[in-house]
Design an enzyme around this catalytic site. Sequence first.
Site, PDB file in Angstrom:
ATOM      1  N   GLY A 227      23.259  94.409  15.957  1.00 49.84           N
ATOM      2  CA  GLY A 227      23.058  93.636  17.188  1.00 49.84           C
ATOM      3  C   GLY A 227      21.895  94.134  18.020  1.00 49.84           C
ATOM      4  O   GLY A 227      21.350  93.395  18.853  1.00 49.84           O
TER       5      GLY A 227
ATOM      6  N   LYS B  87      21.074  88.330  18.089  1.00 48.35           N
ATOM      7  CA  LYS B  87      21.421  88.224  19.514  1.00 48.35           C
ATOM      8  C   LYS B  87      20.175  88.075  20.386  1.00 48.35           C
ATOM      9  O   LYS B  87      20.166  87.309  21.342  1.00 48.35           O
ATOM     10  CB  LYS B  87      22.204  89.458  19.952  1.00 48.35           C
TER      11      LYS B  87
ATOM     12  N   CYS C 272      36.574  88.735  18.567  1.00 46.86           N
ATOM     13  CA  CYS C 272      37.733  87.980  19.047  1.00 46.86           C
ATOM     14  C   CYS C 272      38.072  86.789  18.160  1.00 46.86           C
ATOM     15  O   CYS C 272      38.806  85.902  18.570  1.00 46.86           O
ATOM     16  CB  CYS C 272      37.508  87.525  20.484  1.00 46.86           C
TER      17      CYS C 272
ATOM     18  N   ASN D 146      36.742  84.644  11.584  1.00 44.30           N
ATOM     19  CA  ASN D 146      38.004  84.239  10.966  1.00 44.30           C
ATOM     20  C   ASN D 146      38.272  82.754  11.124  1.00 44.30           C
ATOM     21  O   ASN D 146      38.674  82.088  10.165  1.00 44.30           O
ATOM     22  CB  ASN D 146      39.162  85.053  11.549  1.00 44.30           C
TER      23      ASN D 146
ATOM     24  N   ASP E 279      28.753  82.673  14.209  1.00 46.70           N
ATOM     25  CA  ASP E 279      28.397  83.462  15.391  1.00 46.70           C
ATOM     26  C   ASP E 279      27.544  82.721  16.417  1.00 46.70           C
ATOM     27  O   ASP E 279      27.698  82.940  17.604  1.00 46.70           O
ATOM     28  CB  ASP E 279      27.674  84.748  14.962  1.00 46.70           C
TER      29      ASP E 279
ATOM     30  N   TYR F 113      21.536  99.729  14.736  1.00 44.42           N
ATOM     31  CA  TYR F 113      22.724  98.867  14.627  1.00 44.42           C
ATOM     32  C   TYR F 113      22.333  97.380  14.683  1.00 44.42           C
ATOM     33  O   TYR F 113      21.495  96.984  15.507  1.00 44.42           O
ATOM     34  CB  TYR F 113      23.726  99.200  15.741  1.00 44.42           C
TER      35      TYR F 113
ATOM     36  N   ARG G 199      31.050  96.767   9.701  1.00 41.83           N
ATOM     37  CA  ARG G 199      30.625  95.393   9.411  1.00 41.83           C
ATOM     38  C   ARG G 199      30.265  95.191   7.948  1.00 41.83           C
ATOM     39  O   ARG G 199      29.813  96.112   7.274  1.00 41.83           O
ATOM     40  CB  ARG G 199      29.364  95.076  10.240  1.00 41.83           C
TER      41      ARG G 199
ATOM     42  N   ARG H  86      26.542  97.332  19.845  1.00 39.30           N
ATOM     43  CA  ARG H  86      25.539  96.915  20.823  1.00 39.30           C
ATOM     44  C   ARG H  86      25.625  97.814  22.059  1.00 39.30           C
ATOM     45  O   ARG H  86      26.703  98.243  22.455  1.00 39.30           O
ATOM     46  CB  ARG H  86      25.748  95.454  21.224  1.00 39.30           C
TER      47      ARG H  86
ATOM     48  N   HIS I  42      27.082  81.296  21.783  1.00 37.66           N
ATOM     49  CA  HIS I  42      27.752  82.302  20.942  1.00 37.66           C
ATOM     50  C   HIS I  42      28.961  81.643  20.274  1.00 37.66           C
ATOM     51  O   HIS I  42      30.108  81.918  20.615  1.00 37.66           O
ATOM     52  CB  HIS I  42      28.181  83.464  21.849  1.00 37.66           C
TER      53      HIS I  42
ATOM     54  N   SER J 277      32.633  88.835  21.171  1.00 42.91           N
ATOM     55  CA  SER J 277      32.498  89.621  19.951  1.00 42.91           C
ATOM     56  C   SER J 277      33.832  90.252  19.576  1.00 42.91           C
ATOM     57  O   SER J 277      34.524  90.810  20.423  1.00 42.91           O
ATOM     58  CB  SER J 277      31.463  90.714  20.157  1.00 42.91           C
TER      59      SER J 277
HETATM   60  P1  GDP Z   1      34.253  87.734  15.714  1.00 41.00           P
HETATM   61  O1  GDP Z   1      33.602  89.041  15.988  1.00 41.00           O
HETATM   62  O2  GDP Z   1      34.396  86.885  16.946  1.00 41.00           O
HETATM   63  O3  GDP Z   1      33.617  87.000  14.592  1.00 41.00           O
HETATM   64  O4  GDP Z   1      35.749  88.053  15.293  1.00 41.00           O
HETATM   65  P2  GDP Z   1      36.411  88.231  13.836  1.00 41.00           P
HETATM   66  O5  GDP Z   1      36.798  86.914  13.271  1.00 41.00           O
HETATM   67  O6  GDP Z   1      35.566  89.118  13.008  1.00 41.00           O
HETATM   68  O7  GDP Z   1      37.741  88.993  14.237  1.00 41.00           O
HETATM   69  C1  GDP Z   1      37.711  90.196  14.966  1.00 41.00           C
HETATM   70  C2  GDP Z   1      39.024  90.898  14.831  1.00 41.00           C
HETATM   71  O8  GDP Z   1      40.067  90.071  15.362  1.00 41.00           O
HETATM   72  C3  GDP Z   1      39.379  91.210  13.393  1.00 41.00           C
HETATM   73  O9  GDP Z   1      39.968  92.479  13.321  1.00 41.00           O
HETATM   74  C4  GDP Z   1      40.376  90.129  13.045  1.00 41.00           C
HETATM   75  O10 GDP Z   1      41.288  90.572  12.076  1.00 41.00           O
HETATM   76  C5  GDP Z   1      41.054  89.824  14.378  1.00 41.00           C
HETATM   77  N1  GDP Z   1      41.468  88.397  14.478  1.00 41.00           N
HETATM   78  C6  GDP Z   1      40.701  87.322  14.176  1.00 41.00           C
HETATM   79  N2  GDP Z   1      41.400  86.162  14.310  1.00 41.00           N
HETATM   80  C7  GDP Z   1      42.641  86.518  14.725  1.00 41.00           C
HETATM   81  C8  GDP Z   1      43.840  85.773  15.046  1.00 41.00           C
HETATM   82  O11 GDP Z   1      43.894  84.546  14.980  1.00 41.00           O
HETATM   83  N3  GDP Z   1      44.898  86.499  15.460  1.00 41.00           N
HETATM   84  C9  GDP Z   1      44.879  87.862  15.544  1.00 41.00           C
HETATM   85  N4  GDP Z   1      45.968  88.487  15.954  1.00 41.00           N
HETATM   86  N5  GDP Z   1      43.775  88.599  15.236  1.00 41.00           N
HETATM   87  C10 GDP Z   1      42.679  87.943  14.843  1.00 41.00           C
HETATM   88  P1  PGA Z   2      30.521  89.135  16.471  1.00 41.60           P
HETATM   89  O1  PGA Z   2      28.946  89.466  16.304  1.00 41.60           O
HETATM   90  O2  PGA Z   2      30.513  88.146  17.593  1.00 41.60           O
HETATM   91  O3  PGA Z   2      30.857  88.579  15.132  1.00 41.60           O
HETATM   92  O4  PGA Z   2      31.285  90.348  16.830  1.00 41.60           O
HETATM   93  C1  PGA Z   2      28.306  90.605  16.656  1.00 41.60           C
HETATM   94  C2  PGA Z   2      28.268  90.872  18.130  1.00 41.60           C
HETATM   95  O5  PGA Z   2      28.539  89.959  18.932  1.00 41.60           O
HETATM   96  O6  PGA Z   2      27.929  92.004  18.472  1.00 41.60           O
HETATM   97 MN    MN Z   3      28.560  87.730  18.084  1.00 35.93          MN
HETATM   98 MN    MN Z   4      31.870  87.517  13.596  1.00 33.30          MN
END
Ligand code: GDP
Ligand code: PGA
Ligand code: MN
Ligand code: MN
Length: 604
Positions: free
Chosen positions: A220, A227, A271, A275, A294, A218, A386, A79, A247, A269
Site C-alpha cells: 500500500g 492506493k 473488512c 471475500n 479493492d 509494503y 498478503r 500502510r 475503495h 481495509s
Molecule cells: P478486505 O481487506 O476488505 O478485502 O477484506 P478481506 O475480504 O480480505 O477480509 C479481511 C478479513 O475479514 C479476513 O480475515 C476475512 O477472513 C474476514 N472476513 C471477510 N468477510 C467476512 C465475513 O463475512 N464475516 C466474518 N466474520 N469475517 C469476514
Molecule cells: P484491502 O487493501 O482493502 O484489501 O485491505 C489494502 C489496503 O487497503 O491497505
Molecule cells: Mn484496500
Molecule cells: Mn482485499
Amino acid sequence: MTAATIPGLDQAPTTHERLLSWVREVAELTTPDQVVWCDGSQEEWQRLTDQLVEAGTFTRLEKKPNSFWAVSDPSDVARVEGSTYICSEKPEDAGVTNNWMHPVDMKMIMRELYRGAMRGRTMYVVPFCMGPVDAEPPKLGVEITDSEYVVVSMHIMTRMGSKVLERFGADAEFVPALHSVGVPLEPGQQDVAWPCNDTKYITHFPEERMIWSFGSGYGGNALLGKKCYSLRIASVMARDEGWLAEHMLILKLTSPEDKVHYVAAAFPSSCGKTNLAMLQPTIPGWKVETLGDDIAWMRFGEDGRLYAVNPEAGFFGVAPGTDYHTNPTAMRTIEQGNTLFTNVALTDDNDVWWEGMGTPPAHLTDWKQRDWTPDSEEPAAHPNSRYCTPMSQCPILAPEWDDPKGVPISAILFGGRRKTTVPLVNEAFDWQHGVFMGATMSSETTAAATGQVGVVRRDPMAMLPFIGYNVGDYLQHWLHIGETADTSKLPRIYYVNWFRRDESGKKIVWPGFSENCRVLKWIINRIEGNATAEDTAIGRVPSADQIDLSGLDTPREDVETALNVDVEEWKAEIPLIEEWFAKISNSLPMPLGDELNALKHRLG
Ligand code: GDP
Ligand code: PGA
Ligand code: MN
Ligand code: MN
C-alpha cells in the site's frame, strides 16, 4: 558519476519528452548504478524473481508453481497513515482528515532524502496503466523504483511494460510516481533481504498529479498505482471531471431467472471486500462473478447509469482467514501459482500457511523467520500478511472485467466492522440518506494500517485514508451526483455489517462469508420490487422472515440479533456522529447536518 554515464539511462524505448526528462532528473538526484526500462516480459519476471531468490528476499515455493514467499522487515508490514501526506498548495484543500505540508516544503525534505538514495542499486522505470489499456484515454502512470519486489508486484497488480508504453506515444499524460526504499549501498556493502528506512513519507501532490514515496516496501505504500494513484490522485481527478474513484469491490450477480446485476461495495481495509467479491453463493441458482476486490472507478454512461471499472489487474488480499471454507475462489486463484506471499508462515515442505487454514502443522517458520509450533504465543502469519495474485487466474472472473466501458452498478453497499448497533443490512431512503450513511459509517481499525487495532473510528465511504482532498468537498461531490443525475438510474445504497456480536460480545452472530449471498439476494429483490422491508428510524431493514434463510443452520435468534435496530444503541451513536461532524464542521455539507437532525427526530 554524472547522469550521462549511468548505464541504461539513454536506452529509453520511448521518445516521450516529459517522461525522458523526468527519468533523467530522478537518475541525477538518486544516482543509481544503472537504469532499467521495464518491458513487462516473462523474461523480466524470470530474471527479477531469480535475483530476489539470490538476494534472500524470496524463497521459491515447492507446492505452487512460479510462486514465492517473502517476509518484510518487522517494522514494514502495513500502510503508514501517519506518514501519508496530501501536499496541496492550500491546507484547506487537504482538509482535517489528511496530513498536509506545503509542496515546496515537502519537496525540500524529500529531495534531500532521495539524494543518492539509489546508490548501489538499479533504478527501474515501470510504465503502467490503471484500467483497460484500450480505454480512451488510458489512465497512464510511470513508477520509478529501486525495488525488484515492487517491479514484480507491479507485473501482477497492473497492466505494465511495452504494451503500455506504446500508448504513451510522444506526449500522452501520465502520473509520475517515484519510489525508493531509501537504503543506498556503499561499494561492496551486503544488502539486506528487505531494505526499508525508518523515515517514511507517502506523499501526494494533487495539483501536479504526482506521487513521491520513500522508505517503505509494503504494498500500500510502495505499489503506487494502487492506493496512491487509483484512490488518492484519482479521487481528485474524479472530483474535477464528475466521476467517482472509490475503495470498492465490484461483483456480478446472476439470479436463477438469469437477471444480471452489478454491485459495488466499500468496506475499510481488512473488512471483507475480497471475500465478498469472490463469494460462492449457498442458495441454489444464484451465481457470483468477480470484477474487482479493492477499487472501483465509476463514470456515468450515456444512458445515465453509473458504470464501474476496476483499475487493477491483480488481487492484493489479506491471507489470514482465507481457506477453502471461507474463500474457495481465492484459494483456487492462488493454487495455480504465479503468486507472491508476504509475511505468511512457511511450512517445512516449502508451502505457505496462515491462521484460519485449519489445524496448524507441528512446525512452521513464522513471518519473523523463527521456529513456530502450535504452542507458540504469537500468530505464525502477520495479521496483515498478503497474497498478490493475477486476476486472470480467478476461476469466477467475469468476462467483462477488462471492458473499458465498465459495468452498470445497481447497488452500492457501505459496511464496516461493528460489534454492536449497526444491523446486518439497511436500505437508504434515498440517495442523500445513503450519502449520509456512507459519510457516518464507522469501523474498528484493523492491521492493514499501523496503529491500534479494534478502535471504532468514522471512515466515510471506507475512504478516510484515501481521499486526496478535503473530506467535506468529497462528501459534497457525492451529494452533487444525487442532485444532477437522474435519480431513478442511480444505484440504491445499503449499509451492511457482517460483524455484529451477541450480548457476551464474544460470538459474531451472522455466519458471513458465502452466506452473505442471502443479503445480496434480498438487495436484488428489493431493486426488482420483489422484497419487503420494515421502515425504521435508521432506514429500511428486513425482518428475519424477509431474508432467505433456507438451509442455514444459524439459530434464528442470532439472525434476529444481527438484524435488530436498537433505538437505545442508536441514541448512543448520535454523540459519536456529532463528534465526527464537529471535526469536519468547516466543510460539512448542509444536507448531511439535515440528515443527522432528521435521524435524531426519528429516534425520538
Ligand atoms: P478486505 O481487506 O476488505 O478485502 O477484506 P478481506 O475480504 O480480505 O477480509 C479481511 C478479513 O475479514 C479476513 O480475515 C476475512 O477472513 C474476514 N472476513 C471477510 N468477510 C467476512 C465475513 O463475512 N464475516 C466474518 N466474520 N469475517 C469476514
Ligand atoms: P484491502 O487493501 O482493502 O484489501 O485491505 C489494502 C489496503 O487497503 O491497505
Ligand atoms: Mn484496500
Ligand atoms: Mn482485499
